[in-house]
Write a protein that holds these residues in place. Sequence first.
Motif, PDB file in Angstrom:
ATOM      1  N   PHE A 150     -44.917  -3.069  35.156  1.00 14.83           N
ATOM      2  CA  PHE A 150     -45.837  -2.049  34.640  1.00 14.83           C
ATOM      3  C   PHE A 150     -45.654  -1.780  33.147  1.00 14.83           C
ATOM      4  O   PHE A 150     -46.624  -1.593  32.412  1.00 14.83           O
ATOM      5  CB  PHE A 150     -45.634  -0.725  35.394  1.00 14.83           C
ATOM      6  N   PHE A 151     -44.388  -1.729  32.690  1.00 16.09           N
ATOM      7  CA  PHE A 151     -44.124  -1.197  31.347  1.00 16.09           C
ATOM      8  C   PHE A 151     -43.311  -2.111  30.437  1.00 16.09           C
ATOM      9  O   PHE A 151     -43.074  -1.765  29.278  1.00 16.09           O
ATOM     10  CB  PHE A 151     -43.365   0.142  31.473  1.00 16.09           C
ATOM     11  N   GLY A 152     -42.868  -3.280  30.925  1.00 17.90           N
ATOM     12  CA  GLY A 152     -41.881  -4.052  30.190  1.00 17.90           C
ATOM     13  C   GLY A 152     -42.417  -5.103  29.241  1.00 17.90           C
ATOM     14  O   GLY A 152     -41.700  -6.049  28.913  1.00 17.90           O
ATOM     15  N   ASP A 153     -43.639  -4.970  28.748  1.00 14.64           N
ATOM     16  CA  ASP A 153     -44.219  -5.990  27.872  1.00 14.64           C
ATOM     17  C   ASP A 153     -43.710  -5.907  26.442  1.00 14.64           C
ATOM     18  O   ASP A 153     -43.824  -6.857  25.678  1.00 14.64           O
ATOM     19  CB  ASP A 153     -45.749  -5.876  27.865  1.00 14.64           C
ATOM     20  N   SER A 154     -43.182  -4.776  26.025  1.00 12.13           N
ATOM     21  CA  SER A 154     -42.727  -4.580  24.650  1.00 12.13           C
ATOM     22  C   SER A 154     -41.295  -4.075  24.650  1.00 12.13           C
ATOM     23  O   SER A 154     -40.746  -3.719  25.692  1.00 12.13           O
ATOM     24  CB  SER A 154     -43.633  -3.560  23.936  1.00 12.13           C
ATOM     25  N   SER A 155     -40.691  -4.038  23.463  1.00 12.41           N
ATOM     26  CA  SER A 155     -39.322  -3.525  23.368  1.00 12.41           C
ATOM     27  C   SER A 155     -39.277  -2.055  23.752  1.00 12.41           C
ATOM     28  O   SER A 155     -38.311  -1.589  24.391  1.00 12.41           O
ATOM     29  CB  SER A 155     -38.786  -3.716  21.947  1.00 12.41           C
ATOM     30  N   LEU A 156     -40.324  -1.310  23.372  1.00 17.87           N
ATOM     31  CA  LEU A 156     -40.393   0.094  23.762  1.00 17.87           C
ATOM     32  C   LEU A 156     -40.526   0.215  25.278  1.00 17.87           C
ATOM     33  O   LEU A 156     -39.890   1.076  25.905  1.00 17.87           O
ATOM     34  CB  LEU A 156     -41.580   0.772  23.076  1.00 17.87           C
ATOM     35  N   GLY A 157     -41.341  -0.663  25.861  1.00 19.44           N
ATOM     36  CA  GLY A 157     -41.515  -0.648  27.309  1.00 19.44           C
ATOM     37  C   GLY A 157     -40.225  -0.985  28.038  1.00 19.44           C
ATOM     38  O   GLY A 157     -39.885  -0.360  29.052  1.00 19.44           O
ATOM     39  N   ILE A 158     -39.483  -1.960  27.518  1.00 22.65           N
ATOM     40  CA  ILE A 158     -38.201  -2.327  28.129  1.00 22.65           C
ATOM     41  C   ILE A 158     -37.223  -1.156  28.065  1.00 22.65           C
ATOM     42  O   ILE A 158     -36.497  -0.874  29.028  1.00 22.65           O
ATOM     43  CB  ILE A 158     -37.618  -3.572  27.433  1.00 22.65           C
ATOM     44  N   ALA A 159     -37.218  -0.452  26.928  1.00 20.98           N
ATOM     45  CA  ALA A 159     -36.344   0.719  26.784  1.00 20.98           C
ATOM     46  C   ALA A 159     -36.739   1.804  27.791  1.00 20.98           C
ATOM     47  O   ALA A 159     -35.870   2.465  28.390  1.00 20.98           O
ATOM     48  CB  ALA A 159     -36.423   1.261  25.358  1.00 20.98           C
ATOM     49  N   PHE A 160     -38.037   1.982  27.989  1.00 18.69           N
ATOM     50  CA  PHE A 160     -38.533   2.979  28.940  1.00 18.69           C
ATOM     51  C   PHE A 160     -38.104   2.630  30.369  1.00 18.69           C
ATOM     52  O   PHE A 160     -37.650   3.497  31.130  1.00 18.69           O
ATOM     53  CB  PHE A 160     -40.059   3.055  28.845  1.00 18.69           C
ATOM     54  N   VAL A 161     -38.215   1.350  30.714  1.00 21.97           N
ATOM     55  CA  VAL A 161     -37.781   0.901  32.043  1.00 21.97           C
ATOM     56  C   VAL A 161     -36.285   1.128  32.225  1.00 21.97           C
ATOM     57  O   VAL A 161     -35.823   1.537  33.299  1.00 21.97           O
ATOM     58  CB  VAL A 161     -38.144  -0.582  32.259  1.00 21.97           C
ATOM     59  N   THR A 162     -35.520   0.889  31.174  1.00 23.70           N
ATOM     60  CA  THR A 162     -34.072   1.096  31.244  1.00 23.70           C
ATOM     61  C   THR A 162     -33.743   2.558  31.504  1.00 23.70           C
ATOM     62  O   THR A 162     -32.872   2.885  32.332  1.00 23.70           O
ATOM     63  CB  THR A 162     -33.399   0.626  29.942  1.00 23.70           C
ATOM     64  N   VAL A 163     -34.446   3.460  30.803  1.00 21.98           N
ATOM     65  CA  VAL A 163     -34.225   4.900  31.007  1.00 21.98           C
ATOM     66  C   VAL A 163     -34.564   5.287  32.443  1.00 21.98           C
ATOM     67  O   VAL A 163     -33.811   6.018  33.106  1.00 21.98           O
ATOM     68  CB  VAL A 163     -35.062   5.722  30.011  1.00 21.98           C
ATOM     69  N   LEU A 164     -35.696   4.787  32.946  1.00 20.57           N
ATOM     70  CA  LEU A 164     -36.071   5.079  34.324  1.00 20.57           C
ATOM     71  C   LEU A 164     -35.075   4.460  35.310  1.00 20.57           C
ATOM     72  O   LEU A 164     -34.773   5.050  36.357  1.00 20.57           O
ATOM     73  CB  LEU A 164     -37.477   4.550  34.617  1.00 20.57           C
ATOM     74  N   GLY A 165     -34.568   3.291  34.964  1.00 19.93           N
ATOM     75  CA  GLY A 165     -33.555   2.656  35.808  1.00 19.93           C
ATOM     76  C   GLY A 165     -32.290   3.489  35.890  1.00 19.93           C
ATOM     77  O   GLY A 165     -31.688   3.630  36.965  1.00 19.93           O
ATOM     78  N   ILE A 166     -31.874   4.054  34.760  1.00 20.11           N
ATOM     79  CA  ILE A 166     -30.698   4.929  34.751  1.00 20.11           C
ATOM     80  C   ILE A 166     -30.951   6.155  35.617  1.00 20.11           C
ATOM     81  O   ILE A 166     -30.081   6.606  36.378  1.00 20.11           O
ATOM     82  CB  ILE A 166     -30.336   5.331  33.309  1.00 20.11           C
ATOM     83  N   ALA A 167     -32.172   6.710  35.509  1.00 24.70           N
ATOM     84  CA  ALA A 167     -32.536   7.850  36.358  1.00 24.70           C
ATOM     85  C   ALA A 167     -32.471   7.465  37.832  1.00 24.70           C
ATOM     86  O   ALA A 167     -31.996   8.237  38.676  1.00 24.70           O
ATOM     87  CB  ALA A 167     -33.934   8.346  35.993  1.00 24.70           C
ATOM     88  N   ALA A 168     -32.944   6.247  38.144  1.00 26.16           N
ATOM     89  CA  ALA A 168     -32.888   5.775  39.538  1.00 26.16           C
ATOM     90  C   ALA A 168     -31.445   5.639  40.007  1.00 26.16           C
ATOM     91  O   ALA A 168     -31.116   5.987  41.150  1.00 26.16           O
ATOM     92  CB  ALA A 168     -33.616   4.439  39.665  1.00 26.16           C
ATOM     93  N   LEU A 169     -30.570   5.159  39.133  1.00 30.46           N
ATOM     94  CA  LEU A 169     -29.159   5.050  39.482  1.00 30.46           C
ATOM     95  C   LEU A 169     -28.594   6.420  39.869  1.00 30.46           C
ATOM     96  O   LEU A 169     -27.859   6.558  40.849  1.00 30.46           O
ATOM     97  CB  LEU A 169     -28.360   4.472  38.309  1.00 30.46           C
ATOM     98  N   TYR A 170     -28.971   7.430  39.098  1.00 33.71           N
ATOM     99  CA  TYR A 170     -28.489   8.770  39.418  1.00 33.71           C
ATOM    100  C   TYR A 170     -29.007   9.232  40.780  1.00 33.71           C
ATOM    101  O   TYR A 170     -28.281   9.872  41.555  1.00 33.71           O
ATOM    102  CB  TYR A 170     -28.925   9.770  38.343  1.00 33.71           C
ATOM    103  N   THR A 171     -30.278   8.905  41.091  1.00 37.09           N
ATOM    104  CA  THR A 171     -30.829   9.350  42.381  1.00 37.09           C
ATOM    105  C   THR A 171     -30.120   8.684  43.553  1.00 37.09           C
ATOM    106  O   THR A 171     -30.003   9.281  44.622  1.00 37.09           O
ATOM    107  CB  THR A 171     -32.343   9.074  42.472  1.00 37.09           C
TER     108      THR A 171
END
Length: 453
Positions: free
Chosen positions: A266-287
């Motif tokens: 959904f979001f990983g086409d750009s460096s900003l998108g990859i960073a956004f996915v990483t942040v959401l991934g960290i949030a998922a890790l916490y959940t």
Amino acid sequence: MSINHIKTLKARDLTLFTVSAILLLDTLAAAASVGVSSLFWWLFLAVIFFLPFGLISAEMGTTYPEQGGVYAWVRNAYGKRWGSRISWAYWVNTALWNPSIFILFAGVFKQLFAPELSLAGQIIIGIVLSWVSVIVNIVTLKVGKWVPNVGAILKLIIFITLIIGGLNYVQENGMANRISWETLTPTWSGSLEYIPAIIYGMLGFELMSASADEIKNPARDLPRATLFSGCIILLFYVLGTLAILAAVPVADVNLVEGLVDTLTLFFGDSSLGIAFVTVLGIAALYTFLSNGVTWAMGCNRAMAEAALDGELPKILGKTHPRNGTPMGAAIAMGVVSTLVLLFYGLIASSNEDLFWSLFSFSAVIFLLTYVGMMLAFLKLRKMDSQRHRPFRVPGGKLFARIAAYSCLFVIALALFLFIWTPAEGMQWPVFLGAIITMALGEFLVRKAEHENS
């Protein structure tokens, strides 16, 4: 023996606690694996199971607001021995299930930060998280409750992001899986393997009642929290499943890594998108951590109450001298989770195999708890009919019985399908493992009875 607990839980805490317990990202991936017909199953099972289960949980929690929740209900209906058997199943399920959630954590961590991380490394991460959960369970609930509260909020953010990403993806690329009356219509051959995971993903309304002595106003807040959390959970499960199906072909859905795969799409086409996915991934890790902590909080309290009643070994009822938290049960859970991770790590070939083996094994034991809960509801409705019930299952005695039997049918179906799968037949390791685990519980119950005789 009784303990004076600090009443710290409000309706907001109960709602977030329940969302944290029931709304599971791993269940979302399992549901998407069914295909488009999973949308039908979410709605159908909501009517015949999720709704009646929530109503029954609210009635039991407000009528019998006793610490230990489901343990106390079964004890009141069938006596201490049966209450302790149910408490053992409830607790040991979490001790077995938490490792599967922590392996999910390790799999996503590997995807995001350590592609070369071995299965052994993932198991070490799981062991560390098991003991983090123990520590959170020992601190006061006033502090510890924020772990599931924050986890619930992060889950909602992730689900909302998935839904928005799914809508944008469909507008630009079309649906990865065709949605029509034909694909929505369920087929037993294509659904049976994962339907139990959907049923499993609807369990947990009763968990907040395990902390009944710590709820400020259970008669008012338990029904409210059940209603609010139930609506949130069902809405986000349906829309979240739809978002994954919008982007990922059913055959490509991975039970461990599907979330990050979808977010990247959904979001990983750009460096900003990859960073956004990483942040959401960290949030998922916490959940994932908060999932384990949430269930441990409820199940450790149920186990401690059974031990304090003299129906399980005394060490499991040992409480923290200052916090009054279930220290003995929490430490025991950490030990069991560690041993399970080490054992399964020797026989699993991948993180997905490890996840599903742990999940299936623990689920069979877990579902037995709800058989006991529904039978206790039916018996207490009959033998204790004059008791004041601040909240009742609506529709009178007939609808209450229909609701309980409908739940029992669905639970029995899930039990059967965890033990026997259409593609592979009888799952003997799951079946025999459940038998051995319950036999161990019976040994502990009898041992405690002998100690206190």
